[in-house]
Design a protein around this motif. Structure first.
Motif, PDB file in Angstrom:
ATOM      1  N   MET A   1       0.852  -1.206   0.000  1.00  0.00           N
ATOM      2  CA  MET A   1       0.000   0.000   0.000  1.00  0.00           C
ATOM      3  C   MET A   1       0.878   1.244   0.000  1.00  0.00           C
ATOM      4  SD  MET A   1      -2.971   1.096  -0.219  1.00  0.00           S
ATOM      5  CE  MET A   1      -3.421   2.816  -0.051  1.00  0.00           C
ATOM      6  N   ILE A   2       1.779   1.303   0.962  1.00  0.00           N
ATOM      7  CA  ILE A   2       2.651   2.472   1.033  1.00  0.00           C
ATOM      8  C   ILE A   2       3.578   2.512  -0.179  1.00  0.00           C
ATOM      9  CG2 ILE A   2       4.587   3.470   2.334  1.00  0.00           C
ATOM     10  CD1 ILE A   2       3.062   2.405   4.863  1.00  0.00           C
ATOM     11  N   MET A   3       4.061   1.321  -0.587  1.00  0.00           N
ATOM     12  CA  MET A   3       4.947   1.237  -1.751  1.00  0.00           C
ATOM     13  C   MET A   3       4.275   1.832  -2.977  1.00  0.00           C
ATOM     14  SD  MET A   3       7.749  -0.388  -0.821  1.00  0.00           S
ATOM     15  CE  MET A   3       8.535  -1.699  -1.754  1.00  0.00           C
ATOM     16  N   SER A   4       2.978   1.514  -3.159  1.00  0.00           N
ATOM     17  CA  SER A   4       2.311   1.933  -4.387  1.00  0.00           C
ATOM     18  C   SER A   4       2.098   3.446  -4.430  1.00  0.00           C
ATOM     19  CB  SER A   4       0.963   1.226  -4.514  1.00  0.00           C
ATOM     20  OG  SER A   4       0.112   1.662  -3.484  1.00  0.00           O
ATOM     21  N   LEU A   5       2.177   4.079  -3.262  1.00  0.00           N
ATOM     22  CA  LEU A   5       1.979   5.536  -3.258  1.00  0.00           C
ATOM     23  C   LEU A   5       3.262   6.289  -3.583  1.00  0.00           C
ATOM     24  CD1 LEU A   5      -0.346   6.239  -0.229  1.00  0.00           C
ATOM     25  CD2 LEU A   5      -0.847   6.512  -2.647  1.00  0.00           C
ATOM     26  N   GLU A   6       4.385   5.564  -3.544  1.00  0.00           N
ATOM     27  CA  GLU A   6       5.655   6.233  -3.774  1.00  0.00           C
ATOM     28  C   GLU A   6       5.680   6.826  -5.176  1.00  0.00           C
ATOM     29  OE1 GLU A   6       9.855   4.549  -2.924  1.00  0.00           O
ATOM     30  OE2 GLU A   6       8.516   4.069  -1.247  1.00  0.00           O
ATOM     31  N   GLY A   7       6.251   8.001  -5.293  1.00  0.00           N
ATOM     32  CA  GLY A   7       6.261   8.665  -6.579  1.00  0.00           C
ATOM     33  C   GLY A   7       5.009   9.489  -6.787  1.00  0.00           C
ATOM     34  N   LEU A   8       3.957   9.136  -6.062  1.00  0.00           N
ATOM     35  CA  LEU A   8       2.730   9.932  -6.162  1.00  0.00           C
ATOM     36  C   LEU A   8       2.728  11.033  -5.126  1.00  0.00           C
ATOM     37  CD1 LEU A   8       0.042   7.172  -6.657  1.00  0.00           C
ATOM     38  CD2 LEU A   8       0.738   8.915  -8.292  1.00  0.00           C
ATOM     39  N   ILE A   9       3.652  10.946  -4.166  1.00  0.00           N
ATOM     40  CA  ILE A   9       3.655  11.929  -3.094  1.00  0.00           C
ATOM     41  C   ILE A   9       4.208  13.246  -3.596  1.00  0.00           C
ATOM     42  CG2 ILE A   9       4.635  12.483  -0.833  1.00  0.00           C
ATOM     43  CD1 ILE A   9       4.574   9.427  -0.293  1.00  0.00           C
ATOM     44  N   ARG A  53     -26.367   3.594  -5.835  1.00  0.00           N
ATOM     45  CA  ARG A  53     -25.126   2.843  -6.003  1.00  0.00           C
ATOM     46  C   ARG A  53     -24.051   3.614  -6.747  1.00  0.00           C
ATOM     47  NH1 ARG A  53     -28.212  -2.632  -6.186  1.00  0.00           N
ATOM     48  NH2 ARG A  53     -29.652  -1.216  -7.212  1.00  0.00           N
ATOM     49  N   ARG A  54     -24.467   4.631  -7.519  1.00  0.00           N
ATOM     50  CA  ARG A  54     -23.465   5.396  -8.256  1.00  0.00           C
ATOM     51  C   ARG A  54     -22.578   6.232  -7.311  1.00  0.00           C
ATOM     52  NH1 ARG A  54     -27.640   8.317 -12.058  1.00  0.00           N
ATOM     53  NH2 ARG A  54     -28.920   7.799 -10.262  1.00  0.00           N
ATOM     54  N   LEU A  55     -23.058   6.466  -6.111  1.00  0.00           N
ATOM     55  CA  LEU A  55     -22.284   7.285  -5.159  1.00  0.00           C
ATOM     56  C   LEU A  55     -21.106   6.524  -4.558  1.00  0.00           C
ATOM     57  CD1 LEU A  55     -25.168   9.101  -3.245  1.00  0.00           C
ATOM     58  CD2 LEU A  55     -23.958   9.850  -5.279  1.00  0.00           C
ATOM     59  N   GLY A  56     -20.951   5.265  -4.932  1.00  0.00           N
ATOM     60  CA  GLY A  56     -19.826   4.477  -4.415  1.00  0.00           C
ATOM     61  C   GLY A  56     -20.319   3.328  -3.566  1.00  0.00           C
ATOM     62  N   THR A  57     -19.588   2.207  -3.651  1.00  0.00           N
ATOM     63  CA  THR A  57     -20.038   1.038  -2.893  1.00  0.00           C
ATOM     64  C   THR A  57     -19.714   1.188  -1.428  1.00  0.00           C
ATOM     65  OG1 THR A  57     -17.985   0.097  -3.645  1.00  0.00           O
ATOM     66  CG2 THR A  57     -20.013  -0.989  -4.361  1.00  0.00           C
ATOM     67  N   ILE A  58     -20.573   0.586  -0.636  1.00  0.00           N
ATOM     68  CA  ILE A  58     -20.235   0.450   0.773  1.00  0.00           C
ATOM     69  C   ILE A  58     -20.355  -1.014   1.176  1.00  0.00           C
ATOM     70  CG2 ILE A  58     -20.516   2.692   1.858  1.00  0.00           C
ATOM     71  CD1 ILE A  58     -23.524   1.895   2.071  1.00  0.00           C
ATOM     72  N   ILE A  71     -14.649  -1.727  -2.363  1.00  0.00           N
ATOM     73  CA  ILE A  71     -14.703  -0.984  -1.089  1.00  0.00           C
ATOM     74  C   ILE A  71     -13.286  -0.706  -0.593  1.00  0.00           C
ATOM     75  CG2 ILE A  71     -14.731  -3.001   0.444  1.00  0.00           C
ATOM     76  CD1 ILE A  71     -16.906  -1.515   2.035  1.00  0.00           C
ATOM     77  N   GLY A  72     -13.052   0.458  -0.044  1.00  0.00           N
ATOM     78  CA  GLY A  72     -11.709   0.803   0.424  1.00  0.00           C
ATOM     79  C   GLY A  72     -10.917   1.534  -0.638  1.00  0.00           C
ATOM     80  N   GLN A  73     -11.053   1.088  -1.893  1.00  0.00           N
ATOM     81  CA  GLN A  73     -10.345   1.782  -2.972  1.00  0.00           C
ATOM     82  C   GLN A  73     -11.213   2.911  -3.524  1.00  0.00           C
ATOM     83  OE1 GLN A  73      -7.701  -0.602  -1.996  1.00  0.00           O
ATOM     84  NE2 GLN A  73      -7.109   0.521  -3.821  1.00  0.00           N
TER      85      GLN A  73
END
Ligand SMILES: [Mg+2]
Ligand SMILES: [Zn+2]
Ligand SMILES: [Zn+2]
Ligand SMILES: [Zn+2]
Lengths: 883, 79
Positions: A1-9, A53-58, A71-73
């Motif tokens: 999770m943290i790895m995938s954010l690298e470069g996006l920071i 449902r268009r407002l996002g899944t829960i 969910i979560g993403q």
């Protein structure tokens, strides 16, 4: 999770706030919400409802209809509500009022003469170039100036506009006062040209004034207002959802009524209701309207409430976060610990860990720790293999095998143990000494233990206080803590140039008793004390050789002083004689240390006490460094405790007894004071009393009576302390500064004295008297709260009542003061937290702008100065004279 | 109206307007733009007495109990 954010920071360059335009709201919306219902009979979300449902899944496992994430993403997506009629955004109501006042109702131009208008346009252009920060000040000026009665552009007469909180506007027309509908308000705002908007301090591209009147309402996605399913299967909706349901319901009814051509009155009622719901949706604590409530009667927690206050998003979730590697428990004292140490219960030591990398050097030790596992104290809870996998040592049966598989490069999360560095904290953290670094001592039982000398910086006592402990996880953090935050590095307070860590209470009494002139110790006693203090070395030659070898307390203390220390100063017990006899002081109150030998004087609060600037302790820290000072506190201070322990020191109310003649004298003093009071009252009654400047006659009488009675109490106290034996424990503690004051003592043995409410004698109670036992208008001492008795003599019921009145005021005062000063502290810290002293000595903000050209005007660090001054002239003179 | 010279009052610190070169020097020593100095309004009695205009930098020499003399600079702004 943290790895995938690298470069996006990315770092934030700047932030700009804008007002959402209706178009923006529609553009960012994925669904137009039209029905107030959320779920159908099958429990499925209704399309066009608030859980669309268009407002996002829960729901877990489902893909979002809009972004395809699970969910979560899925971040959630906004919807919108088309309002049947516009409503005022209550947060902008005040600004709308100002704009309506400054612009023409007909053509929307600012009500300035054409010359003024041109002048301000030019000014605004100039400001934009040179002083962009001052644009708003100019706008304020323009708003104040724009008050023409007649529009210079369309010649229309202007009317006075009135604003009624929170969202209503009236116009005072010649034909009568009329209410302005939000539609009318919005129409007027729309007419203001962009150039004029700019003069009002707004950027027309990002904040057109008409956008402050809502025509479309954004609907936040369900992720920010999740519904909870109770165990009973009943679904409970978030407060925001409830509020949105209200808004949609009224909005739909309003729409129907308009379409059906319903009477104006009904439409207006519904419109107002819609305004109410939208206003409380934004802020349910809007002044002037009742808060919207839940069926249970609880007020709803709407948008503003989510952000605001102590439990709001900012203070609770953004500036305050919960952390791992921390512990909290009750504290208790342990004089056998160093001031640098903290006692940690084994139970806690087995939970808190430090990641330690396995090397060739420590592999054997690490194997042992792993073998011990999580349940035996010097053990370990986890192993992290070089591939990043964690092994939980709680479960495997054969830890020995795991221990053997350990290799260089593995990381062992081992228990904290003796010597580890941790941070120790007590709230409220008001100054930097509220968090200090300590070295761990793992101990049995369940409390954190600390040396008593560190009580003052934490403001701690042991009546149930709890403290927090944090374990730094990286080598850098530990190094920083050790070098900057260790207790011994914090002895000198930056609040004033003096040690904040030092002797308190029994340490001071003990030091006084030990260093007193008549304290003589046998060889056995002296050895015993020195061993208790951890002294390693020879016993000095005895001060008295015949008939028996005896040592003075001063000799023992001298063993712990640096060998070249020179110090002179007065002790707390000093009588402040008119002519000080210095070394020959009959009370032994003149402290002289030559070459590390205590020659004369007793040690007490003035020389070793906490918070005493220019004391012996201060000198030791400044001249010999923190290591020497710490050792002095760990060893010499223990000597004082060992002495007071072996000698014994106690206090009982029976001891606070005066001889008959003293009691007689006190009675006489008080009788005299009472007589004087009566004389004053007589003078007042006969009109002979002269007013003090700036006071009325009554006030003069009051102050004079107060003075007479205060003097009497003081005199009584003086007599008392004169007649008490010098061996009286309470007297010793008061004089040495260990605890209590001579006034406390006088209260116990002589006279409690005048009780005051708001700095005046007691006057409240019944009509013209304090209690029904007194004649109306009685001005005497007894009738207004003078307590003749001492605590020892016991208070009579009337005195007791007055005393309780005074006591209650004290309690209320402290309660009020703490909350007020707490709020002030918060605001000061928020304002000052980003200031910093740069290397050139200037104090600056993070953006480089200068606040002070030299820190404190002199660039002096108070904790490294002599009581705030750069040089201590007295000390230099003394040093020169000694040579 | 009689004009009162505020600088004659002992509680008013000495002050003067900096020359162009002095301002440049100041900017260089502190490594700042003029706006990063503390501000003073042009309506401030001090600015009025000195005749300082927006954009000027004034130097104020204060008597200080602890430091003897403390020097501060102020950037004059309108409004
Ligand atoms: Mg407490
Ligand atoms: Zn989505
Ligand atoms: Zn007009
Ligand atoms: Zn003396």
């Amino acid at each position: 999770m943290i790895m995938s954010l690298e470069g996006l920071i990315k770092s934030i360059g700047s932030i700009k706030f804008e007002i959402l335009s209706p178009d923006t709201i529609r553009k960012m919306s994925v669904a137009n919400i039209v029905t107030a219902d959320t779920y159908d009979e099958d429990g499925l979300p209704i399309d066009g409802g608030l859980m669309d449902r268009r407002l996002g899944t829960i729901e877990p496992g489902q893909k979002c209809q809009t972004c395809g994430n699970r969910i979560g993403q899925c971040p959630g997506h906004f919807g919108h509500i088309e309002l049947a009629r516009p409503v005022i955004h209550a947060g902008f109501a005040k600004l709308i009022y100002l704009i309506l006042k400054t612009t023409c109702w007909n053509c929307g131009r600012i009500l300035l003469s054409k010359e003024d208008y041109e002048k301000y346009r030019r000014l605004m252009e100039k400001y934009k170039q040179k002083w962009p920060q001052l644009r708003y000040k100019l706008a304020e000026r323009i708003i104040k100036k724009a008050k023409l009665q007649k529009c210079p552009y369309c010649d229309k007469e202007q009317y006075k506009i009135k604003f009624e909180k929170p969202t209503t506007y009236y116009e005072e027309r010649p034909e009568g006062t009329i209410k302005l509908t939000p539609s009318e308000v919005r129409a007027r705002l729309e007419r203001i040209p962009d150039e004029d908007v700019e003069l009002l301090g707004l950027d027309p591209k990002s904040a057109r004034p008409e956008w402050m009147v809502l025509t479309v309402l954004p609907v936040p996605p369900p992720v920010v207002r999740p519904s909870i399913t109770l165990e009973t299967g009943i679904r409970s909706e978030d407060d925001l959802t409830h509020k949105l349901v209200d808004i949609i319901r009224i909005n739909e009814r309003l729409k129907e009524n308009i379409n059906a051509g319903a009477p104006q009155l009904i439409i207006e009622d519904l419109w107002e209701l819609l305004q109410y719901h939208v206003t409380t949706y934004f802020n349910n604590e809007t002044s002037g309207i009742p808060p919207a409530r839940h069926r249970s009667g609880r007020p709803l927690r709407t948008l503003t409430q989510r952000l605001k206050g102590k439990e709001g998003r900012f203070r609770s979730n953004l500036s305050g976060k919960r952390v791992d590697f921390s512990a909290r428990t009750v504290i208790s004292p342990d004089p056998f610990l160093s001031i640098n140490e903290v006692g940690v219960p084994i139970e806690i030591a087995k939970v808190l860990t430090i990641p330690e990398r396995v090397t060739k050097m420590n592999i054997e030790e690490m194997r042992r720790l792993v073998e011990n596992g999580p349940d035996v104290h010097p053990g370990a809870n986890y192993i992290i293999r070089p591939d990043g996998r964690r092994i939980d040592l709680r479960f495997p049966k054969d830890r020995k095998a795991i221990a053997n598989s350990l290799d260089v490069g593995y990381i062992v999360e081992r228990h904290i143990r003796d010597g580890d560095i941790v941070l120790f904290n007590r709230q409220p953290s008001l100054h930097r000494m509220s968090i200090m670094a300590h070295k761990v001592r793992v101990l049995p039982y369940k409390t954190f233990r600390l040396n008593l000398c560190v009580c003052p910086p934490y403001n701690a006592d042991f009546d149930g206080d709890e403290m927090n402990l944090h374990v730094p996880q990286s080598e850098e953090a530990r190094a920083e803590a050790l070098i900057l935050m260790l207790v011994q590095e914090q002895i000198l307070s930056p609040r004033y140039g003096g040690p904040i860590i030092g002797a308190i209470q029994d340490y001071i009494t003990g030091a006084y008793l030990l260093t007193k002139k008549d304290t003589l110790l046998t060889r056995e006693e002296a050895s015993q004390l020195l061993i208790a203090a951890g002294y390693e070395g020879d016993l000095p030659p005895p001060a008295i050789k015949e008939p028996k070898e005896l040592w003075t307390g001063k000799q023992l203390v001298s063993l712990f002083l640096p060998k070249d220390l020179n110090y002179t100063g007065k002790a707390s017990i000093c009588n402040k004689c008119d002519v000080c006899k210095k070394e020959q002081c009959p009370y032994d109150a003149y402290v002289v240390i030559r070459n590390g030998v205590l020659i004369s004087g007793v040690l007490d609060k003035k020389s070793i006490g906490a918070g005493q600037p220019e004391s012996l302790l201060h000198r030791i820290v400044k001249d010999y460094g923190t290591d020497v000072a710490r050792e002095f506190m760990d060893k010499a201070f223990r000597l004082f405790l060992a002495y007071i322990d072996s000698r014994g020191f106690s206090l009982g109310i029976d001891e606070e007894e005066l001889p008959k003649e003293a009691k007689e004298m006190i009675r006489e003093v008080i009788r005299e004071a009472e007589e004087n009071t009566m004389k004053l009252i007589e003078m007042y009654n006969e009109g002979l009393l002269e007013c003090l400047p700036g006071r009325t006659l009554e006030e003069t009488l009051e102050t004079k009576i107060m003075q007479v009675l205060e003097d009497a109490r003081e005199k009584a106290g003086e007599i008392a302390s004169k007649y008490l034996k010098s061996s009286n424990s309470a007297l010793i503690m008061a004089k040495t500064g260990a605890r209590g004051s001579l006034m406390n003592l006088a209260h116990m043995v002589a006279c409690v004295g005048q009780q005051s409410i708001r700095g005046e004698r007691v006057t409240r109670g019944y009509l013209n008297r304090t209690l029904p036992h007194f004649k109306p208008g009685d001005l005497g001492a007894k009738a207004h709260g003078f307590v003749y008795s001492s605590y020892k003599d016991r208070l009579n019921p009337v005195e007791f009542f007055f005393h309780a009145m005074g006591g209650r005021e004290g309690l209320v005062d402290t309660a009020v003061r703490t909350s007020q000063s707490g709020y002030m502290q918060r605001r000061l810290i928020n304002a000052l937290q980003d200031l910093r002293v740069e290397y050139d000595g200037t104090v600056r903000l993070p953006n480089g702008s200068i606040v002070q050209f030299k820190y404190g005007d002199d660039g002096v660090d108070p904790s490294k100065s002599y009581h705030g001054k750069t040089v201590n002239v007295d000390k230099i003179i003394e040093e020169v004279l000694n040579k | 109206m009689v004009k009162f010279d505020i600088f004659k009052h002992e509680l008013v610190p000495k002050a003067r307007i900096l020359s162009k070169e002095e301002v440049e020097n100041l900017k260089k020593t502190y490594g700042i733009r003029k706006e990063q100095l503390p501000w003073i309004r042009k309506n401030d009695p001090m600015c009025k007495a000195l005749g300082a205009k927006p954009g000027d930098v004034i130097m104020i020499i204060r008597k200080s109990e602890i430091a003897g003399e403390a020097i501060a600079y102020r950037y004059v702004v309108p409004w």
